[in-house]
Structure formats: C-alpha cells, structure tokens
Design a protein around this motif. Structure first.
Motif, PDB file in Angstrom:
ATOM      1  N   SER A 154     -24.609  76.034  58.560  1.00 36.73           N
ATOM      2  CA  SER A 154     -25.271  77.255  58.082  1.00 36.73           C
ATOM      3  C   SER A 154     -24.685  77.778  56.783  1.00 36.73           C
ATOM      4  CB  SER A 154     -25.183  78.339  59.153  1.00 36.73           C
ATOM      5  OG  SER A 154     -23.827  78.605  59.484  1.00 36.73           O
ATOM      6  N   GLY A 155     -23.647  77.116  56.277  1.00 35.41           N
ATOM      7  CA  GLY A 155     -23.024  77.560  55.033  1.00 35.41           C
ATOM      8  C   GLY A 155     -21.764  78.363  55.294  1.00 35.41           C
ATOM      9  N   GLY A 156     -20.984  78.558  54.257  1.00 35.02           N
ATOM     10  CA  GLY A 156     -19.728  79.292  54.375  1.00 35.02           C
ATOM     11  C   GLY A 156     -19.933  80.788  54.474  1.00 35.02           C
ATOM     12  N   TYR A 157     -18.807  81.494  54.573  1.00 33.29           N
ATOM     13  CA  TYR A 157     -18.875  82.944  54.750  1.00 33.29           C
ATOM     14  C   TYR A 157     -19.051  83.712  53.442  1.00 33.29           C
ATOM     15  CZ  TYR A 157     -13.905  83.104  53.334  1.00 33.29           C
ATOM     16  OH  TYR A 157     -12.714  82.993  52.659  1.00 33.29           O
ATOM     17  N   ALA A 158     -18.943  83.026  52.300  1.00 30.29           N
ATOM     18  CA  ALA A 158     -19.091  83.721  51.006  1.00 30.29           C
ATOM     19  C   ALA A 158     -19.472  82.715  49.928  1.00 30.29           C
ATOM     20  CB  ALA A 158     -17.793  84.438  50.629  1.00 30.29           C
ATOM     21  N   GLU A 159     -19.817  83.230  48.769  1.00 31.92           N
ATOM     22  CA  GLU A 159     -20.151  82.394  47.623  1.00 31.92           C
ATOM     23  C   GLU A 159     -18.874  81.844  46.993  1.00 31.92           C
ATOM     24  OE1 GLU A 159     -22.267  84.918  44.998  1.00 31.92           O
ATOM     25  OE2 GLU A 159     -23.871  85.376  46.411  1.00 31.92           O
ATOM     26  N   ILE A 160     -19.047  80.837  46.135  1.00 28.39           N
ATOM     27  CA  ILE A 160     -17.924  80.316  45.382  1.00 28.39           C
ATOM     28  C   ILE A 160     -17.313  81.441  44.533  1.00 28.39           C
ATOM     29  CG2 ILE A 160     -19.294  79.571  43.377  1.00 28.39           C
ATOM     30  CD1 ILE A 160     -17.451  77.061  43.295  1.00 28.39           C
ATOM     31  N   PHE A 161     -16.004  81.429  44.384  1.00 28.48           N
ATOM     32  CA  PHE A 161     -15.213  82.456  43.691  1.00 28.48           C
ATOM     33  C   PHE A 161     -15.030  83.732  44.511  1.00 28.48           C
ATOM     34  CE2 PHE A 161     -17.087  80.147  39.963  1.00 28.48           C
ATOM     35  CZ  PHE A 161     -15.909  79.598  39.495  1.00 28.48           C
ATOM     36  N   HIS A 162     -15.552  83.766  45.727  1.00 33.41           N
ATOM     37  CA  HIS A 162     -15.442  84.981  46.540  1.00 33.41           C
ATOM     38  C   HIS A 162     -14.697  84.721  47.862  1.00 33.41           C
ATOM     39  CE1 HIS A 162     -18.653  86.212  43.761  1.00 33.41           C
ATOM     40  NE2 HIS A 162     -18.285  87.434  44.030  1.00 33.41           N
ATOM     41  N   GLY A 163     -13.905  83.664  47.888  1.00 31.84           N
ATOM     42  CA  GLY A 163     -13.141  83.362  49.098  1.00 31.84           C
ATOM     43  C   GLY A 163     -11.969  84.312  49.292  1.00 31.84           C
ATOM     44  N   ALA A 217     -14.167  87.233  65.268  1.00 30.61           N
ATOM     45  CA  ALA A 217     -14.501  87.025  66.683  1.00 30.61           C
ATOM     46  C   ALA A 217     -14.857  85.578  67.003  1.00 30.61           C
ATOM     47  CB  ALA A 217     -15.642  87.938  67.108  1.00 30.61           C
ATOM     48  N   GLN A 218     -14.398  84.656  66.160  1.00 36.44           N
ATOM     49  CA  GLN A 218     -14.646  83.238  66.397  1.00 36.44           C
ATOM     50  C   GLN A 218     -13.687  82.410  65.553  1.00 36.44           C
ATOM     51  OE1 GLN A 218     -18.613  82.279  65.026  1.00 36.44           O
ATOM     52  NE2 GLN A 218     -18.248  83.049  62.974  1.00 36.44           N
ATOM     53  N   VAL A 219     -13.531  81.160  65.933  1.00 37.01           N
ATOM     54  CA  VAL A 219     -12.728  80.237  65.135  1.00 37.01           C
ATOM     55  C   VAL A 219     -13.634  79.616  64.081  1.00 37.01           C
ATOM     56  CG1 VAL A 219     -11.376  78.114  65.173  1.00 37.01           C
ATOM     57  CG2 VAL A 219     -11.143  79.768  67.027  1.00 37.01           C
ATOM     58  N   ALA A 220     -13.209  79.664  62.849  1.00 39.81           N
ATOM     59  CA  ALA A 220     -14.036  79.157  61.753  1.00 39.81           C
ATOM     60  C   ALA A 220     -14.178  77.643  61.827  1.00 39.81           C
ATOM     61  CB  ALA A 220     -13.431  79.559  60.415  1.00 39.81           C
ATOM     62  N   THR A 221     -15.311  77.162  61.368  1.00 34.43           N
ATOM     63  CA  THR A 221     -15.541  75.722  61.273  1.00 34.43           C
ATOM     64  C   THR A 221     -15.486  75.290  59.819  1.00 34.43           C
ATOM     65  OG1 THR A 221     -17.931  76.127  61.207  1.00 34.43           O
ATOM     66  CG2 THR A 221     -16.952  75.617  63.349  1.00 34.43           C
ATOM     67  N   PHE A 222     -15.082  74.039  59.614  1.00 25.75           N
ATOM     68  CA  PHE A 222     -15.014  73.488  58.266  1.00 25.75           C
ATOM     69  C   PHE A 222     -16.369  72.911  57.890  1.00 25.75           C
ATOM     70  CE2 PHE A 222     -13.950  69.880  55.387  1.00 25.75           C
ATOM     71  CZ  PHE A 222     -13.434  70.628  54.340  1.00 25.75           C
ATOM     72  N   THR A 260      -5.426  75.637  56.467  1.00 29.66           N
ATOM     73  CA  THR A 260      -6.561  74.996  57.135  1.00 29.66           C
ATOM     74  C   THR A 260      -6.380  74.998  58.644  1.00 29.66           C
ATOM     75  OG1 THR A 260      -6.963  73.579  55.210  1.00 29.66           O
ATOM     76  CG2 THR A 260      -7.916  72.871  57.307  1.00 29.66           C
ATOM     77  N   TYR A 261      -5.159  74.739  59.093  1.00 34.64           N
ATOM     78  CA  TYR A 261      -4.885  74.748  60.534  1.00 34.64           C
ATOM     79  C   TYR A 261      -5.146  76.137  61.117  1.00 34.64           C
ATOM     80  CZ  TYR A 261      -2.534  74.419  65.004  1.00 34.64           C
ATOM     81  OH  TYR A 261      -2.270  74.464  66.351  1.00 34.64           O
ATOM     82  N   ILE A 262      -4.605  77.171  60.462  1.00 36.02           N
ATOM     83  CA  ILE A 262      -4.801  78.545  60.952  1.00 36.02           C
ATOM     84  C   ILE A 262      -6.279  78.897  60.949  1.00 36.02           C
ATOM     85  CG2 ILE A 262      -4.410  80.977  60.399  1.00 36.02           C
ATOM     86  CD1 ILE A 262      -2.003  79.640  61.631  1.00 36.02           C
ATOM     87  N   LYS A 263      -6.964  78.554  59.890  1.00 38.70           N
ATOM     88  CA  LYS A 263      -8.381  78.902  59.745  1.00 38.70           C
ATOM     89  C   LYS A 263      -9.236  78.234  60.814  1.00 38.70           C
ATOM     90  CE  LYS A 263     -11.632  80.878  57.198  1.00 38.70           C
ATOM     91  NZ  LYS A 263     -11.857  82.318  57.336  1.00 38.70           N
ATOM     92  N   THR A 264      -8.878  77.027  61.218  1.00 39.91           N
ATOM     93  CA  THR A 264      -9.703  76.275  62.172  1.00 39.91           C
ATOM     94  C   THR A 264      -9.183  76.331  63.615  1.00 39.91           C
ATOM     95  OG1 THR A 264      -8.501  74.251  61.592  1.00 39.91           O
ATOM     96  CG2 THR A 264     -10.564  74.685  60.432  1.00 39.91           C
ATOM     97  N   HIS A 265      -8.126  77.109  63.853  1.00 31.54           N
ATOM     98  CA  HIS A 265      -7.592  77.224  65.210  1.00 31.54           C
ATOM     99  C   HIS A 265      -7.392  78.671  65.668  1.00 31.54           C
ATOM    100  CE1 HIS A 265      -6.636  73.010  64.380  1.00 31.54           C
ATOM    101  NE2 HIS A 265      -6.532  72.833  65.682  1.00 31.54           N
ATOM    102  N   PHE A 266      -7.488  79.618  64.743  1.00 26.89           N
ATOM    103  CA  PHE A 266      -7.243  81.017  65.071  1.00 26.89           C
ATOM    104  C   PHE A 266      -8.459  81.864  64.731  1.00 26.89           C
ATOM    105  CE2 PHE A 266      -3.102  79.323  65.113  1.00 26.89           C
ATOM    106  CZ  PHE A 266      -2.212  80.228  65.666  1.00 26.89           C
ATOM    107  N   GLN A 267      -8.676  82.906  65.519  1.00 29.42           N
ATOM    108  CA  GLN A 267      -9.618  83.941  65.140  1.00 29.42           C
ATOM    109  C   GLN A 267      -8.887  84.984  64.310  1.00 29.42           C
ATOM    110  OE1 GLN A 267     -11.819  85.651  68.404  1.00 29.42           O
ATOM    111  NE2 GLN A 267     -12.018  83.685  69.464  1.00 29.42           N
ATOM    112  N   LEU A 268      -9.620  85.660  63.461  1.00 29.57           N
ATOM    113  CA  LEU A 268      -9.022  86.678  62.620  1.00 29.57           C
ATOM    114  C   LEU A 268      -8.336  87.735  63.483  1.00 29.57           C
ATOM    115  CD1 LEU A 268      -8.847  87.273  59.567  1.00 29.57           C
ATOM    116  CD2 LEU A 268     -10.765  88.842  59.851  1.00 29.57           C
ATOM    117  N   GLY A 269      -7.071  87.987  63.207  1.00 30.40           N
ATOM    118  CA  GLY A 269      -6.314  88.975  63.971  1.00 30.40           C
ATOM    119  C   GLY A 269      -5.486  88.383  65.089  1.00 30.40           C
ATOM    120  N   ASP A 270      -5.641  87.090  65.388  1.00 30.72           N
ATOM    121  CA  ASP A 270      -4.824  86.463  66.426  1.00 30.72           C
ATOM    122  C   ASP A 270      -3.348  86.550  66.058  1.00 30.72           C
ATOM    123  OD1 ASP A 270      -6.923  85.854  68.023  1.00 30.72           O
ATOM    124  OD2 ASP A 270      -6.959  83.702  67.593  1.00 30.72           O
TER     125      ASP A 270
END
Length: 222
Positions: free
Chosen positions: A138-147, A129-134, A22-32
């Motif tokens: 606008s909804g998550g990046y994918a449907e349930i079971f597709h994380g 290209a952005q830090v994800a929000t919890f 959760t920390y990485i997801k909410t503080h890092f951009q993908l590839g950091d």
C-alpha cells in the motif's frame, strides 16, 4: 589516515546504524519499551524534527509541518555534503589522524540520519499500533524526503525524588538521562567530543618530511 580507512569506518557505522534501525522498525511498535537493565532500555520512538524532537515549525510559526520537514531534510543534505567535502579535503591534505577520524564519525552519523529522513517514509509502513513492514504494497507512511529518524537507545540512569536536604530542588522528581537516540547520534556526538577534547591534537599540522638536497662531496674530482 587514508581515504580507504576512513571509508571503512563510515561503512561500519552506517551498517550498525541502519541494521539496528531496520530491526527496531520491523519488530517494534511505536512506543514499545524493553528493559535491558536498570539503566538501559530499548524505547522505540521516531523523531520528525531536529535535536530533542524540536520542529522547525515550532520555531517559525508560519511554516507548516510538511514544509518544515522538507526544509530540514534538504538542509541536512547540504550539511552532510559540506562535511563530506571537508573530510575529503583533510584526507587529501594529509591532516592528523585524530581530525580525519573525528570527521569520519560525524559524516557517518549525519549520513545515517539522512537516510532515515529521505527514504524511510517510502520504505516502511506506519508503526502506530502495529509493526511496520518493509516495502508495503500500500506504500510507505510518507513521501520521499519526509521520513522520520528512528531512535531507540535510552539510558535512564536515575529516576526518583531528590532528597529533601538538597537546596532548591529537594523533594522534586528528577530523571537523568532522558534523551532517546541512535547509533548515528552516538557517532556524531563522539566525533564532536573528540574535536573539542583533543582540539590541539586534531588541528596541529602533522610534521612534514624535510628533503635534504644532494650535496656533492668536496673530494670529487673537478
């Protein structure tokens, strides 16, 4: 080992795993990529497939990526359910502490990655290209079971050109250790390693208490 002690191990691993993700997801951009030392880095990547990033659709060409991801997640749920039953069974039968500890690690790790696969798509926004929000509006990046599973631990112990005097590989670029993984992966690998290295200790039947029947003294009056 009791069910309570096993549950404590599982909860501790899950907490460390999920807090770190959760920390990485909410503080890092993908590839950091953050260098902690010369041999340890924090590198944020997301794994949409199996080990080493392999997708089921890469193996079975007629399955599209979305269907492959759903099948993989459902398979993981079935697998972790089986591991959970195995763990409950060995605790109930009072098997060795080594076996119970190892299965507890494997179960905790598998469950940790299952949480990513099932829920992260709806809990977090995109990390490109952005830090994800919890819980984004606008909804998550994918449907349930597709994380996607969050990975961040990278240990590039050696990177460089091998000496020319080495046969076959001399003068070529070589890197060790390339995989990027997470706390859940460490738990799974450690549990499997214990079962392999301490196989006899893990699967040996613990000594059973022998109950001595009550013997009447021959001096008792008849």
């Amino acid at each position: 080992m009791s069910l309570k002690k096993s549950a404590i191990i599982i909860i501790i691993i899950l907490l460390i795993d999920q807090i770190s993700k959760t920390y990485i997801k909410t503080h890092f951009q993908l590839g950091d990529d953050v260098e902690v030392s010369s041999w340890f880095r924090i590198l944020f990547i997301e794994n949409d497939g199996m080990a080493w990033g392999t997708k089921l659709s890469d193996i079975i060409s007629f399955i599209d990526d979305k269907s492959a991801k759903l099948i993989l997640t459902l398979f993981r749920i079935i697998a972790v359910s089986g591991i959970g039953y195995w763990l409950f069974n060995v605790i109930k039968k009072q098997k060795t502490k080594t076996l119970i500890f190892a299965i507890s690690l494997i179960f905790a790790g598998a469950l940790g990655n299952i949480i990513d696969s099932v829920f992260y798509g709806i809990l977090f926004g995109d990390s490109y290209a952005q830090v994800a929000t919890f819980l984004p509006e606008s909804g998550g990046y994918a449907e349930i079971f597709h994380g996607k599973v969050v990975d961040m631990l990278h240990f590039p112990i050696y990177n460089g050109i091998l000496p020319e005097w080495l046969p076959f590989f001399g003068g070529t670029y070589f890197s060790f250790f390339d995989p990027v993984f997470n706390v859940a992966d460490v738990a799974i690998s450690t549990g499997i390693g214990i079962l392999i290295i301490f196989n006899k200790r893990a699967f040996n039947e613990p000594p059973k208490k022998i109950e001595t029947p009550y013997l009447e003294s021959s001096n008792n009056p008849t």
